[in-house]
Design a protein around this motif. Structure first.
Motif, short mmCIF file in Angstrom:
data_model
loop_
_atom_site.label_atom_id
_atom_site.label_comp_id
_atom_site.label_asym_id
_atom_site.label_seq_id
_atom_site.Cartn_x
_atom_site.Cartn_y
_atom_site.Cartn_z
N PRO A 285 -54.76 75.07 26.23
CA PRO A 285 -53.34 74.81 26.53
C PRO A 285 -53.09 74.75 28.04
O PRO A 285 -53.68 75.53 28.80
CB PRO A 285 -52.62 76.00 25.93
N LEU A 286 -52.22 73.84 28.44
CA LEU A 286 -51.94 73.67 29.87
C LEU A 286 -51.36 74.93 30.51
O LEU A 286 -51.52 75.16 31.70
CB LEU A 286 -50.95 72.53 30.07
N MET A 287 -50.70 75.73 29.71
CA MET A 287 -50.07 76.94 30.26
C MET A 287 -51.13 77.88 30.81
O MET A 287 -50.85 78.69 31.68
CB MET A 287 -49.28 77.62 29.14
N GLU A 288 -52.37 77.74 30.34
CA GLU A 288 -53.43 78.63 30.81
C GLU A 288 -53.92 78.28 32.20
O GLU A 288 -54.88 78.85 32.69
CB GLU A 288 -54.61 78.60 29.82
N ARG A 289 -53.31 77.27 32.81
CA ARG A 289 -53.67 77.02 34.21
C ARG A 289 -52.42 76.92 35.07
O ARG A 289 -52.46 76.49 36.20
CB ARG A 289 -54.49 75.73 34.32
N THR A 290 -51.27 77.30 34.52
CA THR A 290 -50.01 77.04 35.20
C THR A 290 -49.30 78.34 35.57
O THR A 290 -49.27 79.29 34.78
CB THR A 290 -49.09 76.21 34.29
N ILE A 291 -48.75 78.37 36.78
CA ILE A 291 -47.86 79.46 37.18
C ILE A 291 -46.53 78.82 37.52
O ILE A 291 -46.48 77.87 38.29
CB ILE A 291 -48.42 80.21 38.41
N LEU A 292 -45.47 79.33 36.94
CA LEU A 292 -44.16 78.73 37.19
C LEU A 292 -43.33 79.63 38.07
O LEU A 292 -43.31 80.85 37.88
CB LEU A 292 -43.42 78.53 35.87
N ILE A 293 -42.65 79.03 39.03
CA ILE A 293 -41.69 79.77 39.83
C ILE A 293 -40.36 79.10 39.64
O ILE A 293 -40.18 77.94 39.98
CB ILE A 293 -42.12 79.81 41.29
N ALA A 294 -39.44 79.81 39.00
CA ALA A 294 -38.18 79.19 38.62
C ALA A 294 -37.05 79.83 39.36
O ALA A 294 -36.77 81.01 39.20
CB ALA A 294 -37.96 79.34 37.11
N ASN A 295 -36.45 79.09 40.24
CA ASN A 295 -35.24 79.57 40.87
C ASN A 295 -34.22 78.45 40.72
O ASN A 295 -34.13 77.58 41.57
CB ASN A 295 -35.50 79.90 42.34
N THR A 296 -33.53 78.46 39.61
CA THR A 296 -32.64 77.35 39.29
C THR A 296 -31.45 77.31 40.25
O THR A 296 -31.20 78.27 40.97
CB THR A 296 -32.15 77.43 37.84
N SER A 297 -30.72 76.21 40.22
CA SER A 297 -29.67 75.97 41.21
C SER A 297 -28.60 77.05 41.23
O SER A 297 -27.94 77.25 42.23
CB SER A 297 -29.04 74.61 40.96
N ASN A 298 -28.41 77.73 40.10
CA ASN A 298 -27.34 78.73 40.09
C ASN A 298 -27.85 80.14 40.39
O ASN A 298 -27.10 81.09 40.35
CB ASN A 298 -26.63 78.71 38.73
N MET A 299 -29.14 80.26 40.71
CA MET A 299 -29.66 81.57 41.07
C MET A 299 -29.49 81.78 42.58
O MET A 299 -29.29 80.83 43.31
CB MET A 299 -31.12 81.70 40.62
N PRO A 300 -29.56 83.04 43.06
CA PRO A 300 -29.19 83.30 44.46
C PRO A 300 -29.95 82.45 45.47
O PRO A 300 -31.13 82.18 45.33
CB PRO A 300 -29.52 84.78 44.62
N VAL A 301 -29.23 82.05 46.50
CA VAL A 301 -29.72 81.05 47.42
C VAL A 301 -30.85 81.57 48.33
O VAL A 301 -31.76 80.84 48.68
CB VAL A 301 -28.53 80.44 48.20
#
Lengths: 595, 427
Positions: A285-301
């Motif tokens: 699975p692709l997730m086994e090589r992926t690290i996600l950093i999620a700071n969506t537009s409504n999260m603190p600037v």
């Protein structure tokens, strides 16, 4: 010493005044809720702090404590497959604590402290170690072996190392005596300041392509491992879609995907898609090589501003183990806007369009951290950066696009008109470029086909000619063009629809190996050249059209699966033989009829 | 005012005027000596000495109840329909912290609006934020009204509409109110209205109040909520006004540098959450100043929302309603919410073909302008026929005509057949 206290609050920017001694970029805990922040300016007894969380409910006079050092990332096994926010807090953990909405003032561990990892030592007692030497390994996922590296800058020798077995990240796995006699306890986790580049031994030439399975990229505008690329495009031009395609199919070992100030649903899509998709090379699975950093537009600037650095530092850490890492940053414009927003709150003098004057230097610093390197431990790794830019009003002359362009070597300019006619990926071949072609020449000659770049050159040339012809055709109409010009237009239409366009939603077309790309280039150019020869001999275009090739070609991409690509050679033979037949007919005609 | 001891940032403040009138405000910046309060109903009649301030000890919040359905409130959530206060123990801060991206559920289920252009070419998905970009003078309210009336949500599911009007003219507010009454949907609507003659500064709160209500209905009571916010341009202008008053450094066209983050904090409240029944679908409506799509408000909106529906003045003047400019419009979530499982197997191929052919037809039109229609070759003339037929039969849809998805797609196929088969390479 007396602690500093809050003396002013303006959105995410806080000023704290008092005796306590702060250093620049120190991580601080603000107020009774212990919200995290970073010192960004010092003046006399007051410190200006950007707060990573929402400041509603804070009071004047609340205390601010320094952690005594900068914001540090915890680097160790367990990062792959995680979703972090901009300051490396695991979002799954936050969900467990507070449900669907992000809480304030929660300090969590970035890595699972209880999980046992199977450690296999690589060195033995009395071995000499230097910075980044590999003490041992841990299997992090099926396809990634995590290398535990010695993280102190001083040389030393191992005086104790644990035998193979299961350990958690905070257990001591080795003791090292440094040259000056100090004993260092090594665990599986190391701390690294988020804004500091990790050192390497030597920078290598970026002369291996990062293959993506996307035709317009691999064949026309390739990028090297360790290279830098930018994808500028207004909204609706398919930036994110292209980033997702690259993250899915490129042949890097590790993907760090930074969702910086973008949509929440897009991150959800990644989280849903990636575990289901398999890596074409490892079958995992692709997730086994992926690290996600999620700071969506409504999260603190402020955390958005940091997310870029969090991503690249994690990428460098895996590079140090000898992996090929690719960073997708979507979008760097949101990061630049975070800089602008904070700069505005600091009442700094703005430069172009309100952006701070240090925007270009921050951008160059970021892209400068890409590269293929020889590491201190003898491994070779790379960090490739692919940054999306969202120019305001699709205007490529705005500061972020312009400055980014100065520091990257590949430019994949997305075009609104192409996107509107549903030509995806909407990479405009007239404005895009890759500066890696000459560096990659050797690789293509040896590992692809010797005439690969030759065919590429012919395609690019035809597309350029088409552009000029279109201008003329606009004025005089297509009918008056000569047959050889008509052939060019017919061929380039095929190239556009059958080669440059690629359907991400089609199972067959979403990923195309280099050999198939080559075959697809070869067949169209071979047919074109043969046809052109016939036209030179006086055979009309209308006759050549009857072989049906130009209707057939755009269908190849959807009908010939990757495993049956030999079919393309058969098609090539078929159409060439048809052209030969026409040539014969006309020869006979010439001999009998005219003479 | 001078900073009192216990004041907290973003706290709600009540100002009591000498005549016992109460006005609302909140703390927008403070240091050791001075606290700046932003007063939502304007500062008219506020004197320096005789005004008392009451600190509420919490950020601005509103009371919520299921009984709010069918009611009308002002822009900060106070009832104006004469039916009394909302009585409830449930009170929520109007600034909610953001949804954790890992808790979101990816929106998939589509909403049939009965409008061919939207269903066929820019399908609306539950949990999506899909703005309407309009221009002044184009009747976008009619389109919004049509979406509300015709939208088809399964019978067993709870459906509600939260309506936020910002800076609306009296007539607009009345239009919506009356048409909702007429078609019997008012009992499903919570309406918050800030009229154009209400204090502009109050406008900043209206979308937040509307969304807080929507969140309660969706994530606590399991409703599928459609949030309509109109006009976002008026909202952004108020934000600029306040920013200027605060003396902030302006960015593009005088709007504050945080306009993007601020708009995102409104739009990103749409969505679905894993394990919760309800959903929030947002349709913000904005008028593009001077029809300019690159103006900061539509531009930044387009970067946050999942597509856009753009209205075209040309079509409107040709008498085509709804005047949707399909080439500029897009629904980003469409690709995952259509196809065999949801609409029809050939849906995506048909819509791709329409986009490609209609865009080609526009090139032909441009060419026809130069050469004159008579000099076009036969194929080009077919393209012109196609484009005209498409606009008149497909985009144009009279007010009482509702087409279901099958009718929409069949119609599209029929019109595409004007073109010769070789030109339909996407089908």
């Amino acid at each position: 010493m007396e602690l500093k206290k809050i003396s002013k609050i303006n959105g995410p920017v806080i000023i704290a005044t008092g005796e306590d001694d702060f250093a620049m970029h120190d991580l601080v805990y603000i107020g009774k809720n212990n919200l995290m922040g970073e010192v960004i300016k010092l003046e006399g007894k007051s410190a200006t702090i950007q707060c990573y969380e929402d400041t509603s409910g804070m009071k004047i006079g609340e205390e601010v404590k320094s952690s005594g050092g900068p914001l540090e990332l915890s680097l160790g096994p367990g990062m792959i497959g995680q979703v972090y926010d901009g300051i490396q807090r695991p979002l799954n953990e936050l969900e467990r604590i507070n449900g669907a909405f992000i809480p304030k003032g929660i300090i969590t561990n970035s890595l699972d402290e209880n999980k046992k990892w199977h450690f296999v030592p690589n060195l033995k007692i009395e071995d000499q170690v230097e910075y980044n030497f590999i003490l041992g390994t841990v299997k992090e996922t099926e396809s990634i072996t995590h290398k535990i590296m010695y993280s102190n800058s001083k040389k030393g020798k191992i005086i104790e190392i644990v035998p193979e077995g299961d350990y958690s990240i905070n257990e001591i796995i080795a003791k090292i005596q440094t040259e000056d006699g100090k004993i260092i306890n090594a665990t599986m986790v190391q701390k690294w300041p988020v804004r500091v580049q990790r050192p390497y031994k030597e920078r290598l030439q970026a002369n291996i392509p990062l293959l993506t399975g996307q035709r317009v990229i691999d064949s026309i505008f390739p990028i090297s491992k360790g290279g830098t690329a930018t994808i500028p495009g207004g909204f609706g031009t398919g930036k994110t879609m292209l980033q997702h395609q690259l993250a899915k199919w490129c042949d890097a070992d590790i993907i760090v995907y930074i969702g910086c100030g973008e949509r929440g649903n897009e991150m959800t899509q990644v989280l849903e898609d990636f575990p289901k998709l398999t890596d074409p090379r490892t079958g995992r699975p692709l997730m086994e090589r992926t690290i996600l950093i999620a700071n969506t537009s409504n999260m603190p600037v402020a955390a958005r501003e940091t997310s870029i650095y969090t991503g690249i530092t994690i990428a460098e850490y895996y590079r140090d183990m000898g992996y090929q890492v690719a960073i997708m940053a979507d979008s760097t414009s949101r990061w630049a806007e975070a800089l602008r927003e904070i700069s505005g709150r600091l009442e700094e003098m703005p430069a172009e369009e309100g952006f701070p004057s240090y925007l270009p230097s921050r951008l160059s610093e970021f892209y400068g951290r890409a590269g293929r390197t020889l590491n201190n431990n003898g491994t070779e790794g790379s960090v490739t950066i692919i940054g999306a830019v969202s120019p305001q009003g699709s205007d490529f002359s705005e500061p972020v696009t312009q400055n980014t362009r100065r520091f990257v070597h590949v430019f994949w300019g997305l075009d609104r008109d192409l996107a509107y006619s549903r030509h995806y990926p909407a990479i405009n071949w007239m404005i895009s470029y890759s500066e890696y072609i000459s560096a990659l020449e050797d690789w293509y000659d040896k590992n692809a086909q010797e005439d690969f770049l030759e065919y590429r050159g012919k395609i690019v040339k035809l597309l350029n000619e088409e552009n000029e012809l279109q201008e003329i055709a606009k004025v005089v109409g297509q009918d008056v063009l000569s047959d050889s010009k008509k052939l060019i237009l017919q061929t380039t239409k095929c190239i556009r629809e059958g080669f440059l366009q690629q359907n991400a939603n089609s199972e067959i077309d979403t990923y195309v190996p280099l050999l198939k790309q080559y075959k697809m280039m070869k067949i169209i150019i071979d047919i074109y050249e043969y046809s052109n020869k016939l036209i030179d001999n006086g055979i009309p275009m209308s006759k050549i059209k009857t072989i049906g090739f130009f209707d057939e070609y755009p269908k190849i991409k959807n009908e010939v699966a990757n495993i049956e690509m030999a079919k393309i050679d058969e098609l090539s033979e078929l159409y060439i033989s048809k052209l030969e037949k026409i040539e014969e007919e006309y020869k006979e005609f010439d001999e009998k009829g005219w003479k | 005012m001078k900073t009192p001891k216990d004041i907290v940032f973003n706290e709600q403040v009540e100002l009591i005027l000498p005549n016992n009138e109460i006005r609302l405000g909140n703390v927008i910046s403070m240091d050791e000596n001075i606290t700046t309060i932003q007063v939502y109903e304007g500062t008219n009649g506020i004197s320096l000495d005789a005004t008392k301030t009451v600190l509420k000890g919490k950020p601005i919040s509103i009371k919520l109840s299921e009984k709010m359905l069918g009611r009308i409130f002002d822009g900060v959530g106070r009832p104006i329909d004469g039916l009394g206060e909302v009585i409830s123990d449930i009170e929520r801060d109007i600034n909610r912290s953001s949804i954790n991206p890992v808790s979101r559920e990816y929106p998939r289920n589509y909403i049939e609006t009965g409008i061919s252009t939207i269903d066929g070419l820019m399908t609306l998905i539950r949990g999506q934020k899909l703005p309407i970009f309009s221009g002044s003078g184009i009747n976008h309210n009619e389109l919004a009204n049509r979406i509300i009336t015709n939208s088809n949500i399964g019978n067993n599911e709870k459906f509600a509409i939260c309506f936020g009007l910002m800076g609306a003219e009296f007539e607009t507010a009345e239009y919506f109110k009356n048409s909702l009454k007429e078609n019997g949907t008012l009992s499903k609507v919570v309406m918050f209205q800030n009229l154009s003659n209400d204090p502009s500064i109050e406008r900043i709160l209206t979308p937040k109040v509307t969304l807080t209500c929507a969140e309660y209905l969706a994530f606590e009571l399991g409703y599928h909520v459609l949030v309509i916010l109109t006009d976002m341009t008026a909202y952004a202008e108020s934000l600029r006004e306040v920013s200027t008053l605060k003396g902030e450094i302006p960015s593009r066209k005088g709007y504050p540098g945080y306009l993007y983050s601020d708009l995102a904090s409104i739009y990103e409240r749409a969505g679905m959450i894993k394990g919760k029944e309800g959903s929030i679908t947002e349709i913000p409506i904005l008028t593009m100043p001077n029809d300019d799509i690159s103006h900061p408000i539509p531009d930044l909106t387009g970067y946050i929302t999942e597509g856009q529906i753009v209205l075209s003045r040309d079509l409107y003047q040709k008498g085509i309603i709804p005047p949707i400019d399909i080439l500029n419009s897009l629904s980003r979530l469409m690709k995952d919410g259509i196809g065999e499982k949801y609409t029809r197997k050939d849906h995506s191929k048909i819509s791709d073909q329409i986009f490609a052919s209609y865009s080609k037809a526009q090139d032909v039109r441009a060419l026809a302008k130069v050469l004159g229609e008579n000099d076009l070759d036969e194929l080009d003339r077919k393209y012109l026929d196609f484009a005209n037929e498409f606009e008149e039969k497909f985009i144009n849809q009279s007010l009482d005509e509702r087409r279901n998805i099958n009718e929409t797609l069949d119609l599209a196929l029929k019109i595409l057949n004007i073109l010769p088969k070789e030109e339909l390479n996407k089908l």
